[in-house]
Enzyme design. Sequence first.
Site, PDB file in Angstrom:
ATOM      1  N   SER A  20     -10.975 129.416  97.107  1.00 35.00           N
ATOM      2  CA  SER A  20     -11.259 128.805  95.818  1.00 35.00           C
ATOM      3  C   SER A  20     -10.609 129.697  94.773  1.00 35.00           C
ATOM      4  O   SER A  20     -10.877 130.910  94.740  1.00 35.00           O
ATOM      5  CB  SER A  20     -12.762 128.705  95.598  1.00 35.00           C
ATOM      6  OG  SER A  20     -13.027 127.944  94.444  1.00 35.00           O
ATOM      7  N   GLU A  21      -9.756 129.124  93.928  1.00 34.56           N
ATOM      8  CA  GLU A  21      -8.881 129.968  93.118  1.00 34.56           C
ATOM      9  C   GLU A  21      -9.601 130.754  92.022  1.00 34.56           C
ATOM     10  O   GLU A  21      -8.996 131.601  91.381  1.00 34.56           O
ATOM     11  CB  GLU A  21      -7.706 129.167  92.548  1.00 34.56           C
ATOM     12  CG  GLU A  21      -8.057 128.071  91.570  1.00 34.56           C
ATOM     13  CD  GLU A  21      -8.228 126.715  92.250  1.00 34.56           C
ATOM     14  OE1 GLU A  21      -8.555 126.678  93.451  1.00 34.56           O
ATOM     15  OE2 GLU A  21      -8.056 125.689  91.562  1.00 34.56           O
ATOM     16  N   ASN A  22     -10.883 130.493  91.806  1.00 28.68           N
ATOM     17  CA  ASN A  22     -11.614 131.351  90.873  1.00 28.68           C
ATOM     18  C   ASN A  22     -12.006 132.671  91.536  1.00 28.68           C
ATOM     19  O   ASN A  22     -12.535 133.553  90.870  1.00 28.68           O
ATOM     20  CB  ASN A  22     -12.843 130.635  90.301  1.00 28.68           C
ATOM     21  CG  ASN A  22     -13.819 130.188  91.350  1.00 28.68           C
ATOM     22  OD1 ASN A  22     -13.419 129.670  92.394  1.00 28.68           O
ATOM     23  ND2 ASN A  22     -15.088 130.392  91.103  1.00 28.68           N
TER      24      ASN A  22
END
Lengths: 218, 237
Positions: free
Chosen positions: A45-47
């Site tokens: 998840s790119e966060n």
Amino acid sequence: MLDKNGIAKRIAKEVKNGMFVNLGIGIPTLVANYIPAGMSVELQSENGILGMGPFPFEGEEDADLINAGKQTVTLLPGSSIFDSAMSFGMIRAQKVDLTILGAMEVSENGDIANWKIPGKMVKGMGGAMDLVASAKNIIVAMQHVNKAGQSKLLPKCDLPLTGIKCVKKIVTELAVLEVLPQGGFKLLERAPGVSVEEIIKATAGKLIVEGEIKEMDL
Amino acid sequence: MINRVVKNAEEALKGVKDNQTIMFGGFGLCGIPENSITQLIKMGTKGITAISNNAGVDDFGLGLLLQTKQIKKMISSYVGENDEFERQMLSGELEVELIPQGTLATRCLAAAYGMPVIYTPAGVGTEVSIGKEVRRFAFNGEEKEYLMEKAFEADFAIVKAWKGDTAGNLIFKSTARNFNPMMAMAGKITIAEVEQLVPAGQLDPDHIHTPGIYVHRIFQGENYEKRIEQRTVRKRN
């Protein structure tokens, strides 16, 4: 014809053992539900998560633990947390094996538009431009035609682009198509109950149909 | 040990003037400096250029500073959750620069590491590339185009951490880390608000995410709401 879950189920078959996978918002998120149990796959998840797990049980939500869609999630054993620069660093360095995302339009040379409708919707590109510019393997999950009945598989995108010459494969409610390096949508599979003629009718860009097109094995 | 502690948000934000550039840590409503945002509203600071991945929601986070029209310009990657933002942008009241999320993070990192520019493939061939230098590099087994992007220059960076010590060392919790560490390192003056402030020596040096050298002012915040934007759960069995 497939529903959203059907599209997700077909895309899940593209996920292989040992892959790190980034799932976009919408249909791509549903893909996680169809990854076979026992397969070793880590969701990025790119966060800032590797090894993202399912939604928490009621009462166990943690405001500090969300995914890129701002939804509360959990972590699986072996997971890790990192900052946003490192997250996009691993994306740029092509450590993430597979990126699955939605689109408003895809062109026959693999351009993708999914972030802006001038004058109507301007939400921003988020991480999509970084993902499509760097990922080796990009699968688009989308409806074949838009709400107005117009094809989303075009000779050239009309909307502002997110990235150029990057989409490798498209899965819609009607078909699985490959974007050929020299340009053109090659029809690989048709959805259950869908004819090749229907797919031809729904595709505005150059469609390549060779030999008999088999039905998807779901 | 150099003591970085200030009493509260009021003391921490002293010297913030109108028309300055401020970085705000956080992703969505996760890991945002709630106390400092409230303080900026009290101060009525105007003409803020805000560098932040998102713009909060209508009634929380940076959305509050949009309601009071204290923000002149937003530099963000995704602003979808905020109606007031959309209204101000479409009416031209608010200047908006939308940039890719990885570019946003890495422009902070460039500032943090003392490097004036980075090259990234994100945005090549799109409207993001307009007016930017494009260069071809052979790298990682392929030759392709990259955009030159500049390091941010921010007067202040305001971040939120889970734990901090009196020397300004910071530890973040879970995905509330997001943009906070690189923004903390990128501000000319960095203000950190933390949930727990402990005496120097109580945090294991091996566990520090951001060294205190980057943090000029630290204080323990209060009354954290930590609002959840999308509460998603599954049923037991």
